[in-house]
Design an enzyme around this catalytic site. Structure first.
Site, PDB file in Angstrom:
ATOM      1  N   HIS A 197       0.845  -1.202   0.000  1.00 16.69           N
ATOM      2  CA  HIS A 197       0.000   0.000   0.000  1.00 16.69           C
ATOM      3  C   HIS A 197       0.880   1.252   0.000  1.00 16.69           C
ATOM      4  CE1 HIS A 197      -2.841   3.051   1.367  1.00 16.69           C
ATOM      5  NE2 HIS A 197      -2.098   3.253   2.438  1.00 16.69           N
ATOM      6  N   ASP A 214       6.927  22.929 -25.088  1.00 12.19           N
ATOM      7  CA  ASP A 214       6.865  21.546 -24.603  1.00 12.19           C
ATOM      8  C   ASP A 214       7.888  21.423 -23.482  1.00 12.19           C
ATOM      9  OD1 ASP A 214       6.837  18.620 -24.378  1.00 12.19           O
ATOM     10  OD2 ASP A 214       5.865  18.659 -26.333  1.00 12.19           O
ATOM     11  N   TRP A 246       7.472  -0.461   3.969  1.00  8.01           N
ATOM     12  CA  TRP A 246       8.027   0.206   2.785  1.00  8.01           C
ATOM     13  C   TRP A 246       9.416   0.761   3.090  1.00  8.01           C
ATOM     14  CZ3 TRP A 246       9.288   5.395   1.424  1.00  8.01           C
ATOM     15  CH2 TRP A 246       9.135   6.335   2.435  1.00  8.01           C
ATOM     16  N   SER A 257      13.160   6.715 -13.187  1.00 14.38           N
ATOM     17  CA  SER A 257      12.063   7.479 -13.765  1.00 14.38           C
ATOM     18  C   SER A 257      11.919   8.834 -13.089  1.00 14.38           C
ATOM     19  CB  SER A 257      10.772   6.669 -13.635  1.00 14.38           C
ATOM     20  OG  SER A 257       9.663   7.487 -13.832  1.00 14.38           O
ATOM     21  N   SER A 258      11.981   8.840 -11.751  1.00 18.08           N
ATOM     22  CA  SER A 258      11.827  10.105 -11.017  1.00 18.08           C
ATOM     23  C   SER A 258      12.954  11.069 -11.325  1.00 18.08           C
ATOM     24  CB  SER A 258      11.816   9.853  -9.509  1.00 18.08           C
ATOM     25  OG  SER A 258      10.752   9.048  -9.162  1.00 18.08           O
ATOM     26  N   HIS A 273      13.273  11.652   4.345  1.00 17.85           N
ATOM     27  CA  HIS A 273      12.645  12.897   4.755  1.00 17.85           C
ATOM     28  C   HIS A 273      12.483  13.882   3.606  1.00 17.85           C
ATOM     29  CE1 HIS A 273      10.390  15.061   7.581  1.00 17.85           C
ATOM     30  NE2 HIS A 273      10.881  16.135   7.025  1.00 17.85           N
ATOM     31  N   GLU A 318      12.015  13.071   0.716  1.00 18.22           N
ATOM     32  CA  GLU A 318      10.927  12.444  -0.033  1.00 18.22           C
ATOM     33  C   GLU A 318       9.557  12.951   0.445  1.00 18.22           C
ATOM     34  OE1 GLU A 318      10.669  10.485  -2.589  1.00 18.22           O
ATOM     35  OE2 GLU A 318       8.584   9.843  -2.416  1.00 18.22           O
ATOM     36  N   TYR A 349       8.892  15.831   1.495  1.00 17.84           N
ATOM     37  CA  TYR A 349       8.653  17.157   0.922  1.00 17.84           C
ATOM     38  C   TYR A 349       8.493  17.080  -0.590  1.00 17.84           C
ATOM     39  CZ  TYR A 349       9.178  18.710   5.540  1.00 17.84           C
ATOM     40  OH  TYR A 349       8.957  18.866   6.873  1.00 17.84           O
ATOM     41  N   SER A 361      -1.328  27.352  -3.719  1.00 23.63           N
ATOM     42  CA  SER A 361      -0.987  28.766  -3.886  1.00 23.63           C
ATOM     43  C   SER A 361      -1.508  29.330  -5.204  1.00 23.63           C
ATOM     44  CB  SER A 361       0.531  28.967  -3.827  1.00 23.63           C
ATOM     45  OG  SER A 361       1.030  28.477  -2.617  1.00 23.63           O
ATOM     46  N   HIS A 377      14.801  12.241  12.953  1.00 25.81           N
ATOM     47  CA  HIS A 377      13.597  12.287  13.801  1.00 25.81           C
ATOM     48  C   HIS A 377      12.665  11.120  13.485  1.00 25.81           C
ATOM     49  CE1 HIS A 377      11.484  15.142  10.715  1.00 25.81           C
ATOM     50  NE2 HIS A 377      11.143  13.906  10.475  1.00 25.81           N
ATOM     51  N   HIS A 378      12.953  10.375  12.419  1.00 27.36           N
ATOM     52  CA  HIS A 378      12.178   9.162  12.150  1.00 27.36           C
ATOM     53  C   HIS A 378      12.675   7.996  12.995  1.00 27.36           C
ATOM     54  CE1 HIS A 378      10.049  10.752   8.587  1.00 27.36           C
ATOM     55  NE2 HIS A 378      11.121  11.489   8.456  1.00 27.36           N
ATOM     56  N   THR A 411       6.857  26.538   7.448  1.00 29.28           N
ATOM     57  CA  THR A 411       5.528  25.983   7.186  1.00 29.28           C
ATOM     58  C   THR A 411       4.460  26.923   7.716  1.00 29.28           C
ATOM     59  OG1 THR A 411       6.570  23.841   7.512  1.00 29.28           O
ATOM     60  CG2 THR A 411       4.189  23.857   7.287  1.00 29.28           C
ATOM     61  N   LYS A 433       3.908  29.822   5.445  1.00 23.52           N
ATOM     62  CA  LYS A 433       3.046  29.483   4.307  1.00 23.52           C
ATOM     63  C   LYS A 433       1.576  29.531   4.703  1.00 23.52           C
ATOM     64  CE  LYS A 433       5.773  26.946   1.118  1.00 23.52           C
ATOM     65  NZ  LYS A 433       5.120  27.650   0.031  1.00 23.52           N
ATOM     66  N   ARG A 452       1.593   0.566  15.459  1.00 23.81           N
ATOM     67  CA  ARG A 452       1.202   0.478  14.061  1.00 23.81           C
ATOM     68  C   ARG A 452       1.640  -0.870  13.491  1.00 23.81           C
ATOM     69  NH1 ARG A 452       5.743   4.130  10.933  1.00 23.81           N
ATOM     70  NH2 ARG A 452       4.566   3.477   9.128  1.00 23.81           N
TER      71      ARG A 452
END
Lengths: 534, 297
Positions: A78, A107, A143, A170-171, A254, A256, A258, A269, A303-304, A329, A332, A451
């Site tokens: 998932h 293009d 994951w 690809s990314s 991390h 990732e 963002y 925006s 922090h993870h 943040t 914003k 979890r």
């Protein structure tokens, strides 16, 4: 408007290949954008189906439907499908459609690369989904692929690693294309600080992608050699360190986060000023805040992993740097509020999704701030509180912003209007569903539910049942999304060139639907000036 | 400032109690982090509540602002946009500096608690917990006492796929073990954590602490249960460790110091094979305690 019509006088005799060749050999940014979006939608439903397997099993205590091993495969798949298959390709799809139109380019800069970077994805995800049918089942170690657990996988292991490599390539190629397009293909007269914020946040996202996808590739390659070639990068018995993988992974992981959310900031925006009929407040500070968030994302990774046993100084550093993210943040969120202040606000579906983003992403931000407090994190870590947190920022955050963007630009893409009533119904069902689904997970986590468990103690039964009901409401209401888009494209009302009264930006200076080749002569300066009113 | 922060939980406790009394079901009332039974867990709870109330305060302000705008500046009510309002350096400075202040106010007590958490000095008992797929082994360092602790049989039967057993009929479903870890109250216990196969995490919410048990590494944490808080405290493995990750609970029985001495002596007696005339102990505990100690990583 007159200018754009003359600039596109020859649009009528556009040639495009017909049938399957149009898509297989696609080099047109609009075709490739469409393919990305359709692919993302397919993965969204596949990943969503897996989420419903999870929530069905968790509806009641006890194991009713699936084996715990398969449950773990579902949580793992998932996440991989939603992150790499749904949200990231959706953003690349939106970038493909919108970046050239917004910067006045004909293009993307590298059209054949664009074709390649898209067509890697179906192969990558075929490999990943094949793992469901190999001996040992799909990857079930989360994951995050933490060793040693991920090394216990069966035949799925090399398929997963190879799939991740393809997604990464690809990314990176997609990101290079965005960077080159934005830096080299802006129409004369469009300075970097005239660009719409969506281009800005995507430019920053693209740099993040180029910086961290190779780190992920390195990490999974080390896993691969640990598994097959006898190295011991992460194997304690061979002198390696399992925690090192976590450091490398989250150095990717991390930023990732963002990568998934920065383009959402860009979309919101665009939409909030349009429906407030007022320019974006603090445009430059929005750009700087996005860049600061991107910079900070490189120095907060641990922090993870506060519970892996870091030195005190390390924990303090990562706590403080993480808390700092709240500043840009906050800037914003305050700027979006100030944009609405003294505006003239109307509530069409794209605005509704953006407002839900604003409210619910802020809630996710609050729980993020709480998670930064290390001593408290020792309680929150790996509990459902974390699940609630990141789903709040990813679902009503990133996913809602994608949907807002699709509703917002669909008239320009297709030349047709969606059904506003069905759009609003989709919005309300999604927003109610998502809160019923994820809000109770805060309670579950605080009360002590870990979890990634397939079954739980009976004290957690009530809120799990509520959460599962929310999941089914949210999941099935997404069928409405497909319906509303399908019916708009098939038989919607014809949309005007500027369907939204307050919309500004070069894309709205083009005719509707946007011609197959747009801006093949750059927009004149007065059109840019007309469009670039942020 | 410490005093102010100490006061917060009491305010909260009142409102939480008020809220809890609203719900008839005890389970619906499981909304918040437990306060816990150790000094550290209380400090952690108070930090949690402090940052929570800060979030509530900021939320009231931000959401209030949003809702006000959405109501007051509706186009349908004839609102006219003020398109000149596009930038204000003063506003930007204000909404940068105030949050920085709030973060500093939060960071100081958090750092103080963190320093206390990391201070392992003066521990009286050391227990090494080793995570296995899927059980825990507890070794009382220097006492020659060691045993495994895994999901109790009743839960294990009920948790099988389509077992037909109602989990609600099982006491402490999934949170009960055959051999709980036993510790005395009012004693600083140091836990040494490691993993045998994959990474696990040892978590008892009432103690406020969680830490990973990683192969090849020894992690430490400490807790000291308040005097008078004897009882059984339950938690679970908190790091995905494979198929049965959801089925390896952590159960700690906190007893008085005297009871602990008696328990420890009984464990030692059961572990040493010499005195054959000591069959009084429960044979099951005997068999488990007699298992060889795990090889050290």
């Amino acid at each position: 408007m007159a200018n754009s019509t003359t600039a596109h006088a020859h649009d009528d005799h556009d040639h495009k290949p017909h049938g399957i060749k149009r898509w297989l050999y696609a080099t047109n940014h609009k075709d490739i954008g469409t393919m990305y979006l359709v692919f993302a939608c397919a993965m969204f439903f596949m990943g969503g189906a897996m989420a419903l397997v999870i929530r069905a099993e968790l509806f009641q205590p006890g194991l009713q439907f699936v084996d715990p091993g398969f449950f773990n495969s579902m949580t793992t798949m998932h996440a991989l499908l939603m992150i790499f298959g749904a949200v990231m390709p959706a953003w690349t799809g939106l970038a493909n459609w919108m970046v050239p139109m917004q910067v006045g380019a004909p293009d993307m800069a590298l059209p054949r690369l664009n074709n390649f970077s898209f067509w890697l994805l179906p192969f990558a995800f075929t490999l990943l989904l094949l793992t469901l049918f190999v001996p040992g089942g799909a990857p079930a170690g989360g994951w995050t692929l933490y060793p040693p657990l991920s090394l216990q996988a069966g035949d799925s292991f090399p398929l997963t690693i190879f799939a991740i490599h393809l997604m990464g390539i690809s990314s990176i190629l997609g990101a290079i294309n965005v960077v080159v397009t934005i830096l080299n293909m802006r129409a004369p007269g469009m300075g970097l600080l005239n660009m719409p914020l969506f281009c800005w946040t995507w430019l920053i996202t693209a740099y993040l992608l180029i910086a961290v996808m190779p780190v992920l590739a390195g990490a999974v390659t080390m896993l691969l050699t640990d598994h097959f070639f006898g190295t011991s990068f992460f194997t304690a018995s061979g002198g390696g360190d399992p925690v090192m993988f976590q450091h490398i992974f989250w150095f990717f992981g991390h930023p990732e986060v963002y990568i998934l959310i920065l383009p959402a900031f860009g979309v919101v925006s665009e939409i909030i000023p349009t429906f407030s009929r007022k320019p974006l407040f603090g445009y430059e500070s929005m750009v700087y805040a996005s860049a600061s968030i991107a910079f900070l994302s490189f120095i907060v990774w641990a922090h993870h992993m506060f519970t892996v046993g870091m030195p005190l100084a390390g924990q303090l550093f990562f706590m403080l740097s993480t808390m700092l993210i709240a500043i840009p943040t906050g800037v914003k969120v305050f700027n979006w509020c100030a944009t609405m202040w003294k505006g003239s606000i109307s509530f069409e579906t794209p605005m509704l999704f953006s407002l839900a983003f604003l409210f619910l992403f802020t809630i996710g931000g609050f729980s993020g701030l709480m998670l930064a407090i290390v001593p408290a994190d020792f309680q929150y870590h790996d509990s459902y509180f974390v699940v609630a947190h990141f789903h709040y920022v990813l679902v009503p955050g990133a996913v809602f912003a994608i949907m807002a963007g699709v509703y917002y630009w669909l008239p320009k893409w297709s030349g047709r209007m969606y059904n506003e009533k069905v759009g609003k119904l989709h919005f309300w069902l999604s927003t109610i569903g998502v809160n019923v689904l994820f809000f109770p997970q805060h309670f579950l986590g605080l009360a002590g539910m870990p979890r990634r468990i397939p079954d739980y103690s009976t004290q957690f039964a009530d809120w799990n049942m509520v959460s599962s009901i929310g999941a089914f409401i949210f999941g099935f209401s997404q069928l409405l999304f497909v319906y509303v888009i399908w019916s708009a494209v098939r038989s919607g009302e014809k949309a005007p060139a500027r369907p939204w009264e307050g919309a500004h930006g070069l894309e709205w200076e083009l005719p509707t639907p946007a011609p197959y080749h747009s801006w093949d002569t750059p927009p004149p300066r007065n059109v840019i000036a007309q469009g670039a009113m942020h | 400032m410490t005093k102010a922060i100490r006061r917060v939980p009491s305010v909260l406790a009142l409102s939480a109690a008020a809220f809890a009394s609203l719900s008839a079901h005890a389970e619906w009332g499981n909304l918040n982090m437990p306060v816990g039974v150790t000094e550290l867990s209380k400090e952690i709870h108070s930090l949690h509540m402090t940052i929570f109330w800060w979030c509530v305060a900021i939320g009231v302000f931000v959401f209030g602002w949003m809702i006000w705008s959405l109501v007051a500046f509706r186009k349908s009510q004839g609102a006219k946009p003020d398109t000149t309002m596009v930038h204000s350096t003063k506003a930007e400075i204000i909404w940068t500096v105030i949050p920085v202040g709030i973060l500093v106010i939060m960071a100081i007590p958090a750092a103080r608690t963190l320093i206390a958490i990391e201070d392992m000095r003066g521990s009286e008992i050391s227990i090494k917990a080793t995570g296995y797929q899927w059980k825990w082994q507890y070794e009382y360092i220097g006492e020659d006492v060691s045993f495994f602790s895994q999901l109790d049989r009743q839960s294990d039967e009920a948790r099988q796929l389509k077992s037909g057993v109602d989990p609600k009929s099982v006491q402490d479903y999934l949170l009960n073990v055959d051999n709980p870890m036993v510790v005395p109250e009012d004693t600083k216990i140091r836990m040494l954590l490691t993993g045998q196969d994959v990474i696990h995490a040892w978590w008892v919410p009432a103690f406020g602490m969680k830490k990973d048990a990683i192969p090849g590494t020894i992690n430490e944490l400490w807790f000291k249960v308040d005097a008078g808080k004897t009882g059984t405290y339950r938690g679970q493995c908190a790091e995905l460790c494979g198929r049965d990750h959801g089925f390896m609970p952590v159960v700690v029985k906190v007893v008085t110091k005297e009871e602990y001495k008696v328990w420890l002596a009984a464990q030692k007696a059961a572990a040493s094979p010499a005195p054959a005339e000591a069959p009084a102990d429960a044979p099951a505990a005997d068999a488990v305690a007699a298992l060889p100690a795990a090889p050290r990583g």
